[in-house]
Design an enzyme around this catalytic site. Structure first.
Site, mmCIF file in Angstrom:
data_model
loop_
_atom_site.group_PDB
_atom_site.id
_atom_site.type_symbol
_atom_site.label_atom_id
_atom_site.label_comp_id
_atom_site.label_asym_id
_atom_site.label_seq_id
_atom_site.Cartn_x
_atom_site.Cartn_y
_atom_site.Cartn_z
ATOM 1 N N CYS A 78 37.544 63.553 37.144
ATOM 2 C CA CYS A 78 37.213 63.229 35.942
ATOM 3 C C CYS A 78 38.057 64.140 34.866
ATOM 4 C CB CYS A 78 35.554 63.594 35.802
ATOM 5 S SG CYS A 78 34.803 63.345 34.378
ATOM 6 N N CYS A 95 35.275 66.965 33.602
ATOM 7 C CA CYS A 95 34.798 68.119 34.050
ATOM 8 C C CYS A 95 35.639 68.262 35.433
ATOM 9 C CB CYS A 95 33.377 67.893 34.673
ATOM 10 S SG CYS A 95 32.986 66.546 35.746
ATOM 11 N N CYS A 113 30.545 59.520 35.954
ATOM 12 C CA CYS A 113 31.013 60.728 36.823
ATOM 13 C C CYS A 113 29.689 61.314 37.086
ATOM 14 C CB CYS A 113 31.592 61.689 35.947
ATOM 15 S SG CYS A 113 31.941 63.385 36.907
ATOM 16 N N CYS A 156 28.918 64.994 35.493
ATOM 17 C CA CYS A 156 28.865 65.236 34.086
ATOM 18 C C CYS A 156 28.259 63.867 33.290
ATOM 19 C CB CYS A 156 30.086 65.699 33.166
ATOM 20 S SG CYS A 156 31.350 64.414 33.155
ATOM 21 N N CYS A 216 36.943 49.335 38.318
ATOM 22 C CA CYS A 216 38.008 49.123 36.999
ATOM 23 C C CYS A 216 37.608 50.229 36.091
ATOM 24 C CB CYS A 216 37.598 47.864 36.479
ATOM 25 S SG CYS A 216 38.762 47.354 35.349
#
Length: 165
Positions: free
Chosen positions: A82, A85, A130, A133, A153
């Site tokens: 991510c 984070c 995510c 976060c 995707c």
């Protein structure tokens, strides 16, 4: 005559439902509105830490332009994390070329990706975020390759790549 044909075509289009979102994955949802993520920041903090593109995709659920990500053609071995984070989201060995213009994966790292349903474009899609976060990643569809049949995707700007050692 033509009017009747146009009306029939209109009903057929409205009545058609794609089946790429009907199976089990579309039913798995979490409430993205919750603030029980382990990384929680104010909107101002996110804006300060992220680039404009990262902010609009990760925090405002925007979509980057197709074929614009440097990660699209990346074939190196490693992990996609991510961009907000650093949570590990996808392994490079699950990445494939979907031809859609966004990095695509057939499997996520279990427990690190959350799901929600969005209707932003008029029909039901399974949104991915995510799990640490809450940052918007992209969407998952059921038209991917084996072994899962899934196509995650993902907006490339929502990811950073960490090469294998």
């Amino acid at each position: 005559m033509y009017k009747n044909i146009l009306i029939a075509i209109g009903f057929a289009l409205v009545g058609c439902q794609g089946n790429s979102q009907k199976k089990e994955t579309a039913q798995k949802t979490t409430d993205k509105k919750e603030t029980n993520f382990s990384v929680v920041k104010t909107d101002a903090e996110w804006q300060k830490e992220l680039t404009d593109a990262e902010y609009y995709v990760l925090r405002k659920a925007a979509t980057e332009n197709p074929f614009s990500s440097d990660l699209l053609k990346n074939k190196k071995e490693g992990t996609y994390v991510c961009a907000a984070c650093g949570t590990e989201l996808f392994k490079s060995n699950t990445k494939f070329d979907s031809g859609t213009g966004w990095p695509s994966f057939y499997e996520e790292i279990k427990g690190n990706v959350g799901y929600d349903v969005d209707y932003k474009i008029g029909y039901k899609r399974t949104e991915e975020h995510c799990a640490t976060c809450g940052g918007h990643l992209g969407h998952v569809f059921e038209d991917g390759p084996k072994p899962t049949g899934l196509r995650h995707c993902i907006n490339g700007v929502a990811l950073n790549f960490v090469p294998a050692e």
